[in-house]
Scaffold this active site. Structure first.
Site, short mmCIF file in Angstrom:
data_model
loop_
_atom_site.label_atom_id
_atom_site.label_comp_id
_atom_site.label_asym_id
_atom_site.label_seq_id
_atom_site.Cartn_x
_atom_site.Cartn_y
_atom_site.Cartn_z
N SER A 115 65.08 60.48 94.94
CA SER A 115 64.77 59.57 94.28
C SER A 115 63.56 58.82 95.16
CB SER A 115 65.88 58.31 94.44
OG SER A 115 66.73 58.87 93.33
N HIS A 138 61.70 65.04 89.87
CA HIS A 138 62.54 63.89 89.76
C HIS A 138 62.90 63.39 88.37
CE1 HIS A 138 62.91 59.15 90.67
NE2 HIS A 138 64.19 59.83 90.76
N GLU A 177 59.32 62.65 86.86
CA GLU A 177 58.45 62.50 87.86
C GLU A 177 58.03 63.97 88.54
OE1 GLU A 177 57.55 58.50 89.94
OE2 GLU A 177 59.71 59.04 90.15
N ASN A 205 61.10 54.40 91.31
CA ASN A 205 61.64 53.59 92.14
C ASN A 205 60.77 52.60 92.90
OD1 ASN A 205 64.26 54.58 91.28
ND2 ASN A 205 63.85 56.36 92.17
C1 LIG Z 1 67.51 55.75 90.46
C2 LIG Z 1 66.37 56.86 90.12
O1 LIG Z 1 66.28 57.90 90.99
C3 LIG Z 1 65.78 56.91 88.63
C4 LIG Z 1 66.72 56.59 87.56
O2 LIG Z 1 67.03 57.54 86.81
S1 LIG Z 1 66.31 54.99 87.15
C5 LIG Z 1 67.49 54.88 85.75
C6 LIG Z 1 66.68 55.16 84.54
N1 LIG Z 1 67.83 54.89 83.62
C7 LIG Z 1 67.67 53.58 82.77
O3 LIG Z 1 67.14 52.68 83.15
C8 LIG Z 1 68.69 53.80 81.89
C9 LIG Z 1 68.72 52.30 81.08
N2 LIG Z 1 69.82 52.33 80.08
C10 LIG Z 1 69.66 52.91 78.79
O4 LIG Z 1 68.38 53.48 78.44
C11 LIG Z 1 70.59 52.85 77.90
O5 LIG Z 1 71.48 51.80 78.17
C12 LIG Z 1 71.31 54.24 77.62
C13 LIG Z 1 70.43 55.26 76.99
C14 LIG Z 1 71.86 54.76 79.21
C15 LIG Z 1 72.67 53.82 76.89
O6 LIG Z 1 72.22 53.49 75.61
P1 LIG Z 1 73.50 52.61 74.70
O7 LIG Z 1 72.61 52.30 73.49
O8 LIG Z 1 73.95 51.44 75.43
O9 LIG Z 1 74.35 53.77 74.44
P2 LIG Z 1 74.65 54.74 73.67
O10 LIG Z 1 74.64 54.33 72.18
O11 LIG Z 1 76.01 55.45 73.84
O12 LIG Z 1 73.73 55.96 73.96
C16 LIG Z 1 72.33 55.97 73.34
C17 LIG Z 1 71.99 57.39 72.96
O13 LIG Z 1 72.01 58.02 74.22
C18 LIG Z 1 73.02 59.20 74.13
N3 LIG Z 1 73.50 59.41 75.28
C19 LIG Z 1 73.91 58.33 76.47
N4 LIG Z 1 74.43 59.02 77.44
C20 LIG Z 1 74.31 60.23 77.18
C21 LIG Z 1 74.46 61.73 77.90
N5 LIG Z 1 74.94 61.51 79.41
N6 LIG Z 1 74.24 62.88 77.60
C22 LIG Z 1 73.98 62.76 76.17
N7 LIG Z 1 73.59 61.87 75.42
C23 LIG Z 1 73.80 60.83 75.80
C24 LIG Z 1 73.81 58.83 72.81
O14 LIG Z 1 74.24 59.98 72.45
C25 LIG Z 1 73.05 58.00 72.18
O15 LIG Z 1 72.35 58.96 71.42
P3 LIG Z 1 71.52 58.49 69.92
O16 LIG Z 1 70.45 57.45 70.18
O17 LIG Z 1 71.17 59.87 69.35
O18 LIG Z 1 72.53 57.95 69.11
N1 LIG Z 2 71.84 58.35 90.58
C1 LIG Z 2 70.76 58.24 89.80
O1 LIG Z 2 70.45 57.27 88.95
C2 LIG Z 2 69.69 58.98 90.04
C3 LIG Z 2 69.89 59.95 91.25
N2 LIG Z 2 68.73 60.67 91.74
C4 LIG Z 2 68.87 61.62 92.89
O2 LIG Z 2 69.65 62.56 92.55
C5 LIG Z 2 70.49 62.91 93.68
C6 LIG Z 2 72.04 63.06 93.43
O3 LIG Z 2 72.37 61.83 93.18
P1 LIG Z 2 73.76 61.51 92.07
O4 LIG Z 2 73.90 62.50 91.24
O5 LIG Z 2 73.48 60.09 91.53
O6 LIG Z 2 74.71 61.27 93.27
P2 LIG Z 2 76.18 61.72 93.24
O7 LIG Z 2 76.95 61.01 94.19
O8 LIG Z 2 76.83 61.61 91.68
O9 LIG Z 2 76.41 63.24 93.45
C7 LIG Z 2 75.94 63.81 94.55
C8 LIG Z 2 76.86 65.10 94.61
O10 LIG Z 2 76.33 66.00 95.95
C9 LIG Z 2 77.43 66.54 96.48
N3 LIG Z 2 76.99 67.01 97.98
C10 LIG Z 2 77.09 66.24 98.91
N4 LIG Z 2 76.69 66.95 100.01
C11 LIG Z 2 76.47 68.10 99.49
C12 LIG Z 2 76.19 69.62 100.00
N5 LIG Z 2 75.81 69.49 101.48
N6 LIG Z 2 76.00 70.41 99.30
C13 LIG Z 2 76.54 70.21 97.92
N7 LIG Z 2 76.62 69.24 97.46
C14 LIG Z 2 76.80 68.13 98.05
C15 LIG Z 2 78.42 65.04 96.29
O11 LIG Z 2 79.94 65.69 96.94
P3 LIG Z 2 80.79 64.51 97.62
O12 LIG Z 2 80.83 63.65 96.58
O13 LIG Z 2 82.05 65.29 97.94
O14 LIG Z 2 79.95 64.18 98.80
C16 LIG Z 2 78.32 64.93 95.04
O15 LIG Z 2 79.19 65.58 94.07
C17 LIG Z 2 70.07 62.12 94.83
O16 LIG Z 2 69.00 62.47 95.65
C18 LIG Z 2 69.56 60.80 94.05
O17 LIG Z 2 68.82 60.07 94.79
C19 LIG Z 2 67.71 60.85 90.98
C20 LIG Z 2 67.49 60.14 89.69
C21 LIG Z 2 68.48 59.20 89.32
#
Ligand SMILES: CC(=O)CC(=O)SCCNC(=O)CCNC(=O)[C@H](O)C(C)(C)COP(=O)(O)OP(=O)(O)OC[C@H]1O[C@@H](n2cnc3c(N)ncnc32)[C@H](O)[C@@H]1OP(=O)(O)O
Ligand SMILES: NC(=O)C1=CN([C@@H]2O[C@H](COP(=O)(O)OP(=O)(O)OC[C@H]3O[C@@H](n4cnc5c(N)ncnc54)[C@H](OP(=O)(O)O)[C@@H]3O)[C@@H](O)[C@H]2O)C=CC1
Length: 291
Positions: A119, A140, A152, A190
């Site tokens: 991320s 990403h 990304e 992010n």
């Molecule tokens: C941290 C990083 O590195 C980067 C990141 O990822 S940052 C995070 C980015 N993500 C976001 O910002 C998510 C923000 N949240 C949302 O967009 C919405 O709340 C959400 C899509 C997660 C859920 O939406 P919701 O309307 O509350 O729930 P829900 O009605 O259950 O789901 C919406 C749709 O997604 C689907 N869905 C949700 N989770 C799913 C999953 N894990 N697998 C498959 N489908 C899924 C549902 O089936 C539903 O599909 P339809 O539109 O076809 O009916």
């Molecule tokens: N969460 C998010 O919304 C997003 C996350 N990411 C990125 O994706 C990556 C994973 O995040 P996320 O799935 O949320 O994290 P989670 O904590 O859900 O999962 C990470 C997994 O990796 C495992 N792990 C740790 N060390 C090792 C290793 N040496 N070899 C193999 N597996 C290992 C962990 O095991 P254990 O629990 O036993 O340590 C755990 O099962 C990160 O780099 C994160 O920044 C990118 C986009 C969105």
């Protein structure tokens, strides 16, 4: 190079979603994780999410079965050596990712493309410690992967154009949209999203609002699908803190300092949904705000 097989390291929420979309798009998927528990749960979770798509008419039951048939798991990281493309999706800690690449590299074919779903961490730095910086990229995905349209693509300083073009084709085959980001801390999504989440935690820390009022304000006042604290719990508070630390250290600007309250939640092991407690407590029938 045509990609047909994908090795995924890390079967957490991201590895799980990535396996789901690759298998559905016809790729052979091999997954590994150090947690045997995570590995055992992952295929079941993909099945549940595929099932949800079947019930909503997005895919057929044949698609679901075919996708499940394409996913295999292994406890041995080195088994991934025969895959065409590696996606590292383990915990957001540079030393963890580094150790994975170190162990895997001697087992990869020279043409294999190596990617990280990080991320925030520098792609150039991760790549520079491998034997193939020109075949290394940031790949990403957004959470939840089966739903979010964007991927990304981040090129390190040495990434060659052939690798970038190959990943563009893969994104196209997944039916997703690629956005290119330069390799600076936390890339695009992010860089913008995480300071907002961190600011929401400061807003809570300073008592400007409580968990409910902050989340409701952004949902009803800015049309966000989730409030920022709900979203932080969804992403994982450990991941949010790790990203803020990369921004803070990488850009050396105090505006990115992580909120002490975010640090406190992580220190408590309250990491959000994945540990069933974060800004909300998920252990009961309905999420209950913790402040
Ligand atoms: C941290 C990083 O590195 C980067 C990141 O990822 S940052 C995070 C980015 N993500 C976001 O910002 C998510 C923000 N949240 C949302 O967009 C919405 O709340 C959400 C899509 C997660 C859920 O939406 P919701 O309307 O509350 O729930 P829900 O009605 O259950 O789901 C919406 C749709 O997604 C689907 N869905 C949700 N989770 C799913 C999953 N894990 N697998 C498959 N489908 C899924 C549902 O089936 C539903 O599909 P339809 O539109 O076809 O009916
Ligand atoms: N969460 C998010 O919304 C997003 C996350 N990411 C990125 O994706 C990556 C994973 O995040 P996320 O799935 O949320 O994290 P989670 O904590 O859900 O999962 C990470 C997994 O990796 C495992 N792990 C740790 N060390 C090792 C290793 N040496 N070899 C193999 N597996 C290992 C962990 O095991 P254990 O629990 O036993 O340590 C755990 O099962 C990160 O780099 C994160 O920044 C990118 C986009 C969105």
């Amino acid at each position: 190079m045509a990609i047909t097989s994908v090795g995924i390291v890390g079967a957490g929420q991201m590895g799980n979603g990535i396996a789901h979309v690759f298998a559905l798009a016809g790729f052979d998927v091999l997954m590994t994780d150090i947690s045997q528990d995570a590995l055992a749960k992952t295929v079941r979770l993909v099945d549940q999410n595929l099932d949800r798509q079947v019930s909503r008419g997005k895919i057929t039951d044949e698609d679901r079965k075919a996708a499940l048939g394409r996913i295999r798991t292994t406890p041995k990281l080195t088994d991934l050596g025969r895959c065409d493309l590696i996606i590292e999706a383990a915990t957001e800690r540079e030393s963890v990712k580094q150790a994975i690449f170190d162990e895997l590299l001697p087992h990869l074919r020279p043409e294999t493309i190596l990617t990280s779903n990080t991320s925030s961490i520098s792609i150039t730095r991760l790549a520079s410690r491998t034997d193939r910086p020109e075949k290394f990229m940031g790949f990403h995905f957004m959470n939840p992967v089966p739903v979010m349209q964007l991927v990304e693509l981040i090129r390190g300083i040495a990434t060659d154009d052939a690798t970038y073009q190959t990943l563009l084709k893969v994104v196209d085959k997944l039916g997703k949209t690629a956005a290119s980001a330069e390799d600076f801390p936390a890339f695009i999504v992010n860089r913008i999203l995480m300071p907002m989440i961190n600011e929401a935690v400061y807003t809570l820390y300073e008592g400007v609002g409580n968990v409910t009022s902050i989340d409701e304000s952004l949902k009803l006042g800015a049309n966000h699908p989730m409030g920022p604290l709900e979203l932080a719990d969804f992403i994982g508070l450990d991941t949010c803190l790790a990203i803020m630390n990369v921004l803070h250290e990488g850009l050396a600007d105090t505006k990115y300092r992580p909120c002490p309250l975010l640090t406190k939640y992580v220190e408590a092991g309250w990491l959000g949904r994945k540990t069933r407690r974060g800004f909300y407590d998920y252990r009961g029938a309905k999420p209950v705000p913790t402040r």
